[in-house]
Design a protein around this motif. Structure first.
Motif, PDB file in Angstrom:
ATOM      1  N   ALA A   1       0.833  -1.197   0.000  1.00 48.34           N
ATOM      2  CA  ALA A   1       0.000   0.000   0.000  1.00 48.34           C
ATOM      3  C   ALA A   1       0.877   1.260   0.000  1.00 48.34           C
ATOM      4  O   ALA A   1       0.555   2.263   0.633  1.00 48.34           O
ATOM      5  N   PHE A   2       1.979   1.171  -0.675  1.00 47.67           N
ATOM      6  CA  PHE A   2       2.888   2.311  -0.826  1.00 47.67           C
ATOM      7  C   PHE A   2       3.363   2.871   0.510  1.00 47.67           C
ATOM      8  O   PHE A   2       3.532   4.070   0.661  1.00 47.67           O
ATOM      9  N   GLN A   3       3.530   2.003   1.491  1.00 48.02           N
ATOM     10  CA  GLN A   3       3.970   2.432   2.823  1.00 48.02           C
ATOM     11  C   GLN A   3       5.212   1.663   3.261  1.00 48.02           C
ATOM     12  O   GLN A   3       5.212   0.439   3.245  1.00 48.02           O
ATOM     13  N   GLY A   4       6.228   2.385   3.696  1.00 46.03           N
ATOM     14  CA  GLY A   4       7.369   1.735   4.332  1.00 46.03           C
ATOM     15  C   GLY A   4       8.589   1.551   3.457  1.00 46.03           C
ATOM     16  O   GLY A   4       8.569   1.849   2.261  1.00 46.03           O
TER      17      GLY A   4
ATOM     18  N   ASN B   1      13.419   4.108   1.485  1.00 51.79           N
ATOM     19  CA  ASN B   1      14.718   3.691   1.953  1.00 51.79           C
ATOM     20  C   ASN B   1      14.964   2.272   1.459  1.00 51.79           C
ATOM     21  O   ASN B   1      14.188   1.365   1.773  1.00 51.79           O
ATOM     22  N   LEU B   2      15.991   2.061   0.677  1.00 53.23           N
ATOM     23  CA  LEU B   2      16.300   0.706   0.230  1.00 53.23           C
ATOM     24  C   LEU B   2      17.419   0.142   1.109  1.00 53.23           C
ATOM     25  O   LEU B   2      18.505   0.709   1.183  1.00 53.23           O
ATOM     26  N   VAL B   3      17.115  -0.927   1.778  1.00 49.47           N
ATOM     27  CA  VAL B   3      18.110  -1.559   2.646  1.00 49.47           C
ATOM     28  C   VAL B   3      18.680  -2.774   1.914  1.00 49.47           C
ATOM     29  O   VAL B   3      17.969  -3.755   1.701  1.00 49.47           O
TER      30      VAL B   3
ATOM     31  N   ARG C   1      16.465  -4.955  12.590  1.00 54.30           N
ATOM     32  CA  ARG C   1      16.648  -4.228  13.847  1.00 54.30           C
ATOM     33  C   ARG C   1      17.013  -2.775  13.555  1.00 54.30           C
ATOM     34  O   ARG C   1      16.428  -1.852  14.104  1.00 54.30           O
ATOM     35  N   ASN C   2      17.935  -2.610  12.619  1.00 56.72           N
ATOM     36  CA  ASN C   2      18.410  -1.251  12.334  1.00 56.72           C
ATOM     37  C   ASN C   2      17.418  -0.423  11.518  1.00 56.72           C
ATOM     38  O   ASN C   2      17.511   0.789  11.481  1.00 56.72           O
ATOM     39  N   HIS C   3      16.515  -1.121  10.832  1.00 58.50           N
ATOM     40  CA  HIS C   3      15.581  -0.402   9.954  1.00 58.50           C
ATOM     41  C   HIS C   3      14.152  -0.835  10.233  1.00 58.50           C
ATOM     42  O   HIS C   3      13.549  -1.551   9.449  1.00 58.50           O
ATOM     43  N   PRO C   4      13.616  -0.416  11.314  1.00 60.98           N
ATOM     44  CA  PRO C   4      12.273  -0.854  11.704  1.00 60.98           C
ATOM     45  C   PRO C   4      11.188  -0.412  10.716  1.00 60.98           C
ATOM     46  O   PRO C   4      10.070  -0.905  10.772  1.00 60.98           O
ATOM     47  N   GLY C   5      11.547   0.483   9.809  1.00 60.84           N
ATOM     48  CA  GLY C   5      10.543   0.952   8.850  1.00 60.84           C
ATOM     49  C   GLY C   5      10.329   0.016   7.672  1.00 60.84           C
ATOM     50  O   GLY C   5       9.466   0.254   6.831  1.00 60.84           O
ATOM     51  N   ILE C   6      11.086  -1.068   7.621  1.00 61.22           N
ATOM     52  CA  ILE C   6      10.946  -1.995   6.482  1.00 61.22           C
ATOM     53  C   ILE C   6       9.566  -2.651   6.480  1.00 61.22           C
ATOM     54  O   ILE C   6       9.138  -3.223   7.469  1.00 61.22           O
ATOM     55  N   ARG C   7       8.886  -2.570   5.349  1.00 62.37           N
ATOM     56  CA  ARG C   7       7.564  -3.206   5.217  1.00 62.37           C
ATOM     57  C   ARG C   7       7.495  -4.136   4.010  1.00 62.37           C
ATOM     58  O   ARG C   7       6.516  -4.858   3.834  1.00 62.37           O
ATOM     59  N   GLY C   8       8.528  -4.064   3.186  1.00 62.72           N
ATOM     60  CA  GLY C   8       8.513  -4.922   2.001  1.00 62.72           C
ATOM     61  C   GLY C   8       9.898  -5.486   1.738  1.00 62.72           C
ATOM     62  O   GLY C   8      10.896  -4.964   2.220  1.00 62.72           O
ATOM     63  N   ALA C   9       9.933  -6.578   0.982  1.00 62.30           N
ATOM     64  CA  ALA C   9      11.229  -7.172   0.666  1.00 62.30           C
ATOM     65  C   ALA C   9      11.170  -7.784  -0.726  1.00 62.30           C
ATOM     66  O   ALA C   9      10.109  -8.190  -1.214  1.00 62.30           O
ATOM     67  N   VAL C  10      12.334  -7.839  -1.353  1.00 59.68           N
ATOM     68  CA  VAL C  10      12.382  -8.377  -2.707  1.00 59.68           C
ATOM     69  C   VAL C  10      13.759  -8.976  -2.952  1.00 59.68           C
ATOM     70  O   VAL C  10      14.739  -8.607  -2.299  1.00 59.68           O
ATOM     71  N   THR C  11      13.797  -9.926  -3.861  1.00 59.54           N
ATOM     72  CA  THR C  11      15.079 -10.473  -4.290  1.00 59.54           C
ATOM     73  C   THR C  11      14.946 -10.734  -5.787  1.00 59.54           C
ATOM     74  O   THR C  11      13.855 -11.032  -6.270  1.00 59.54           O
TER      75      THR C  11
END
Lengths: 361, 361
Positions: free
Chosen positions: B191-194, B231-233, B254-264
């Motif tokens: 939903a375009f968040q995080g 923010n791309l981690v 832990r360092n980036h609590p704002g992460i809401r999505g992931a991809v590979t």
DNA sequence: CTGAAAGCGCTTACAG
DNA sequence: CTGAAAGCGCTTACAG
């Protein structure tokens, strides 16, 4: 390099001390061979792992193979045109084998028209060796099937399956699942809010196609399964009668202000989409079926959220291929062949087309 | 019924008052024919619309056709296994034409391993008539291509394209578009968040595959185009080193609590998915690539939102077919062939598999 | 430059 | 029940 790397019919004849004629009779169970020889030839074929050269076979056989496809008439870019494209591609590939396909068309909204096409098929002067039939009118297709069964002419169903018939094969989607997936995409894009307009688009009022009926049942099934309590507003639209359609739709939306989504179970979702565009109803989410030009335009412009697509070109292609391989090589295909149900969004539709789905060279 | 419905080479020889040998020479531009005869024969072929019988041709030619496929090693159910499946299907179909395919595999995470496979190819005692190559290591593939160009051995790329090379054809997706579609699906499900975790999964640190690089650029392109400030981690994960991966991921979340999505960007999104499952991180949306068993399980259980899929079996199938038709019939395929990029959700994945995508009989 | 003949691996009458 | 021979439509030496 090695000349006789793979064993030929001649080789096994020599090994079995019989003539090639005898081997041929054994291979094709033509009879008129002694038990003793049948046994020996079979044993040797087994041992050496004989695999007939189909190329040589088909060159020698040279029996003409005339197929007839019974499908709705089509215009460039529509669903049945893609089906025909697949049929023609397969015909080209099998041309050297003597395969020829005649396409007989009918009006997809008229059962009478289908029956007339069947008559034309039955009156053909050329012999018909196999038939591909678009199963829009269930009862009529069953009648045709019985006719073909009696004459031992193999036939293939495309578009939608009718079980318990003697079809050689079916190529198409699981229509019920297609309905479920349509429901899934619609509910997601409506965020599970609001009522749904269900448009039945047709000519002969009340006679939905086999495929349409199945999709509708899948659609309802998904709603139920999700426990989504919704008001379904059903309307009948008529192809080509814009005035009627606008009136019906205006009335529906007026009487049911809670409508937030819309769906139709055949290719013609553009009729709804065009209406939404004209009335600038941006709040209505629309999901439809099939990758046809007017639908794609609406998908691209945001009036249609998703298109559920089949692969008509693959259906036609495989229909011809299955019949050809049966008639020429006596090879039987798997009977029920469920093709993927593609989900097309604005972002990926451009990679779907009759060529990419059917990459023949 | 009519015996000579379609005209044969013999017929046009008779019409032109020359022998079949001469006609054959004209057809294949073998030279050693008088100008006069060339003209006359061509004219007549034109007039009667002569089309050679490819069946007869290939039976007469009987030149062996040995293809080699250079692809990563595979296990049942994974991406490259589907590629091999397509290759074998095509091999079966072309068996009667004398087509044989040897598969040479390498470690898809090791460039050295690829180069070793290339050496094995070059040292083969059998003649190699065509090559299919999985283009994971761009530089090394270019070197191989030059080697093949010099020897006039035709080759086909699969998986990802490398332009400006002398490939006979490319079968695969538009990798950049694949990245865009991945981004589209991920953003929609977030939903375009995080923020977004980008996992690079590999062995040789720092050397992403050609395909991976292109997908990543498409991914970034879509974010930019949507104006999505995020923010791309980025983290590096290693296949098979679970301890390392857990540590890296724990730290990242832990360092980036704002992460809401992931991809590979390769097939291994299950590594991320398994981690999310283990840590019960239900709030993270994950999008990955390719229909392989562990990914599908996670899709079905909701840890993966969508899989972006290619059709590896079709790539392999068409690679073999293209080379065969070139070698046997001198027919050239279209060079760039972009296959569809399928969007697989929990609701429709079950209709996608190597068989349905490649309906051969 | 050109043609006659043999052959690719099967099937199909035909004669026995 | 069985085999020898011709033929499917093309290509390939080979001889001229």
């Amino acid at each position: 390099m090695q000349k006789n790397k793979n064993i030929r019919l001649t080789d096994i004849a020599r090994l079995a001390n019989v003539s090639v004629g005898t081997v041929d009779r054994v291979i094709h169970n033509r009879g008129r061979v002694s038990e003793e020889n049948i046994r020996r030839v079979k044993e040797i074929m087994e041992q050496v792992g004989y695999r007939p050269n189909l190329i040589a076979r088909s060159l020698a056989v040279k029996k003409p193979c005339h197929l007839v496809a019974l499908i709705p008439d089509f215009r460039p870019g529509d669903y049945w045109s893609a089906m025909e494209y697949g049929i023609r591609r397969a015909e080209e590939e099998w041309e050297s084998y003597g395969v020829k396909v005649s396409v007989l068309t009918f009006d997809q909204y008229s059962k009478v028209s289908f029956e007339q096409a069947v008559s034309r098929l039955q009156e053909m002067t050329e012999t018909v060796d196999g038939v591909i039939v678009g199963t829009l009118f269930k009862e009529a297709v069953i009648q045709l099937s019985e006719h073909l069964d009696a004459r031992e002419i193999p036939y293939v169903y495309v578009d939608s399956d009718i079980e318990e018939q003697g079809r050689l094969a079916y190529y198409g989607t699981d229509s019920v699942a297609g309905g479920e997936i349509g429901a899934r995409m619609l509910l997601a894009s409506m965020a599970f809010q609001g009522d749904i307009l269900v448009a039945h688009i047709q000519h002969d009022k009340g006679s939905m196609s086999t495929q349409g009926q199945k999709r509708y049942s899948g659609f309802l099934q998904y709603l139920k399964q999700q426990g989504y309590e919704v008001n379904l507003v059903e309307v009948d639209l008529w192809i080509g009668d814009e005035a009627h359609n606008e009136q019906v739709l205006d009335e529906a939306f007026r009487n049911h202000p809670g409508i937030r989504g819309a769906v139709t179970f055949n290719s013609s979702c553009y009729i709804l989409g065009d209406y939404l565009e004209k009335r600038q109803k941006h709040e209505i989410r629309l999901v439809g079926y099939d990758l046809i030009d007017p639908n794609v335009r609406l998908l691209n412009e945001g009036y249609v959220q998703a298109l559920i697509a089949q692969r008509p070109e693959l259906q036609g292609y495989n229909g011809v291929k299955a019949l050809s391989r049966l008639l020429l090589f006596d090879e039987k295909p798997q009977v029920v062949n469920l093709l993927p149900i593609d989900i097309l969004l604005k972002e990926n539709y451009q990679f779907y087309n009759r060529v990419s789905n059917l990459l023949q060279i």
